[in-house]
Design a protein around this motif. Structure first.
Motif, PDB file in Angstrom:
ATOM      1  N   TYR A 184      -3.724   4.450 -11.842  1.00 24.88           N
ATOM      2  CA  TYR A 184      -2.853   3.598 -11.017  1.00 24.88           C
ATOM      3  C   TYR A 184      -1.416   3.664 -11.510  1.00 24.88           C
ATOM      4  CZ  TYR A 184      -4.553  -0.233 -14.171  1.00 24.88           C
ATOM      5  OH  TYR A 184      -4.940  -1.011 -15.241  1.00 24.88           O
ATOM      6  N   ALA A 185      -0.946   4.914 -11.565  1.00 25.21           N
ATOM      7  CA  ALA A 185       0.378   5.212 -12.125  1.00 25.21           C
ATOM      8  C   ALA A 185       1.507   4.700 -11.248  1.00 25.21           C
ATOM      9  CB  ALA A 185       0.534   6.720 -12.302  1.00 25.21           C
ATOM     10  N   TRP A 212      -5.524  12.211 -11.204  1.00 29.05           N
ATOM     11  CA  TRP A 212      -4.934  10.928 -10.849  1.00 29.05           C
ATOM     12  C   TRP A 212      -6.068  10.016 -10.371  1.00 29.05           C
ATOM     13  CZ3 TRP A 212       0.570   9.875  -9.653  1.00 29.05           C
ATOM     14  CH2 TRP A 212       1.424  10.856 -10.177  1.00 29.05           C
ATOM     15  N   VAL A 213      -6.093   8.790 -10.879  1.00 31.97           N
ATOM     16  CA  VAL A 213      -7.109   7.809 -10.494  1.00 31.97           C
ATOM     17  C   VAL A 213      -6.373   6.593  -9.936  1.00 31.97           C
ATOM     18  CG1 VAL A 213      -9.030   6.390 -11.300  1.00 31.97           C
ATOM     19  CG2 VAL A 213      -8.616   8.635 -12.354  1.00 31.97           C
ATOM     20  N   ILE A 255      13.280   5.915  -8.750  1.00 30.83           N
ATOM     21  CA  ILE A 255      14.068   6.683  -9.703  1.00 30.83           C
ATOM     22  C   ILE A 255      13.222   7.357 -10.793  1.00 30.83           C
ATOM     23  CG2 ILE A 255      14.615   4.830 -11.325  1.00 30.83           C
ATOM     24  CD1 ILE A 255      17.594   5.881 -11.025  1.00 30.83           C
ATOM     25  N   PHE A 256      12.008   6.845 -11.050  1.00 33.56           N
ATOM     26  CA  PHE A 256      11.134   7.476 -12.049  1.00 33.56           C
ATOM     27  C   PHE A 256      10.494   8.760 -11.531  1.00 33.56           C
ATOM     28  CE2 PHE A 256      10.963   3.039 -13.662  1.00 33.56           C
ATOM     29  CZ  PHE A 256      11.531   3.291 -14.896  1.00 33.56           C
ATOM     30  N   ARG A 257      10.422   8.924 -10.223  1.00 29.04           N
ATOM     31  CA  ARG A 257       9.824  10.117  -9.624  1.00 29.04           C
ATOM     32  C   ARG A 257      10.701  11.327  -9.947  1.00 29.04           C
ATOM     33  NH1 ARG A 257       7.109  11.176  -3.927  1.00 29.04           N
ATOM     34  NH2 ARG A 257       7.837  13.260  -3.497  1.00 29.04           N
ATOM     35  N   VAL A 258      10.086  12.386 -10.413  1.00 23.19           N
ATOM     36  CA  VAL A 258      10.795  13.615 -10.766  1.00 23.19           C
ATOM     37  C   VAL A 258      10.536  14.643  -9.672  1.00 23.19           C
ATOM     38  CG1 VAL A 258      10.910  15.497 -12.454  1.00 23.19           C
ATOM     39  CG2 VAL A 258      10.660  13.135 -13.231  1.00 23.19           C
ATOM     40  N   ILE A 266       2.923   6.429 -15.697  1.00 25.43           N
ATOM     41  CA  ILE A 266       4.162   7.204 -15.578  1.00 25.43           C
ATOM     42  C   ILE A 266       4.268   8.134 -16.783  1.00 25.43           C
ATOM     43  CG2 ILE A 266       6.679   7.145 -15.524  1.00 25.43           C
ATOM     44  CD1 ILE A 266       6.464   4.353 -14.221  1.00 25.43           C
ATOM     45  N   THR A 267       4.022   7.591 -17.964  1.00 22.68           N
ATOM     46  CA  THR A 267       4.075   8.397 -19.179  1.00 22.68           C
ATOM     47  C   THR A 267       3.051   9.522 -19.137  1.00 22.68           C
ATOM     48  OG1 THR A 267       4.831   6.465 -20.419  1.00 22.68           O
ATOM     49  CG2 THR A 267       3.932   8.300 -21.697  1.00 22.68           C
ATOM     50  N   ALA A 268       1.868   9.239 -18.590  1.00 26.15           N
ATOM     51  CA  ALA A 268       0.813  10.256 -18.525  1.00 26.15           C
ATOM     52  C   ALA A 268       1.252  11.460 -17.705  1.00 26.15           C
ATOM     53  CB  ALA A 268      -0.473   9.662 -17.961  1.00 26.15           C
TER      54      ALA A 268
END
Length: 183
Positions: A35-36, A59-60, A42-45, A6-8
């Protein structure tokens, strides 16, 4: 990796980067979520033009991941890519969440909380609001709490996989080599 994933991808959100007031407009040259989490919920922007930086992303993700299912992450990364961020998505066949672990036993984590892959929540960083991305409706109070509760599930599996880890490492090394190559 996982919540760090998520941070990435969040480190590519222009509003967050600008708020740091880094010297010389310093930014990441690339982003590699593995594997984010945060592809739903709610974290999805909300992905739209100008929200994410133009730095490329890789993305992996394992296609057998039931902790952070691959489908929503493929869909989300594609939407980010449609807004102008160069995007590559590597799906690793048979790989579970935590495929980079040395422990190759499949471990069932019955008590972990995860977000369901059909959760409609996302955060609009421009409006500073939580939305139902399917209807566009702004959610607050009881409606938000009820939707968050409906988005919650328990239980997932993790399993290390040396071949998957090696495939991911090779792809990440090649990606960063290309991004960081002298111009």
């Amino acid at each position: 990796f996982s919540r760090g994933g998520i941070t990435a991808w969040r480190s590519a959100i222009n509003r967050i980067v600008t708020a740091q007031k880094l010297p010389g407009d310093l930014r990441f040259a690339a982003h590699v979520p593995v594997y984010a989490g945060g592809c739903v919920g709610i974290f999805r922007v909300t992905p739209r033009a100008g929200v994410f930086s133009p730095a490329p992303m890789l993305w992996v993700h394992g296609d057998a991941d039931d902790y952070t299912p691959i489908g929503p992450c493929q869909e989300y990364s594609a939407k980010i890519g449609q807004t102008g961020t160069p995007m590559t998505f590597l799906a690793i066949p048979g790989a579970q969440h935590k495929f980079d672990s040395d422990d190759t036993r499949k471990i069932t984590l019955r008590g972990v909380q995860r977000t369901t892959d059909d959760c409609p929540l996302e955060t609009d960083v421009e409006a500073m609001a939580v939305l139902d991305r399917k209807t566009g409706q702004r959610l607050t109070g009881d409606a938000l709490a009820a939707t968050q509760k409906a988005c919650s599930a328990q239980g997932a599996n993790v399993q290390g996989d040396k071949a998957a880890r090696d495939k991911a490492a090779d792809a990440i090394t090649a990606f960063l080599g290309k991004v960081m190559a002298p111009r």
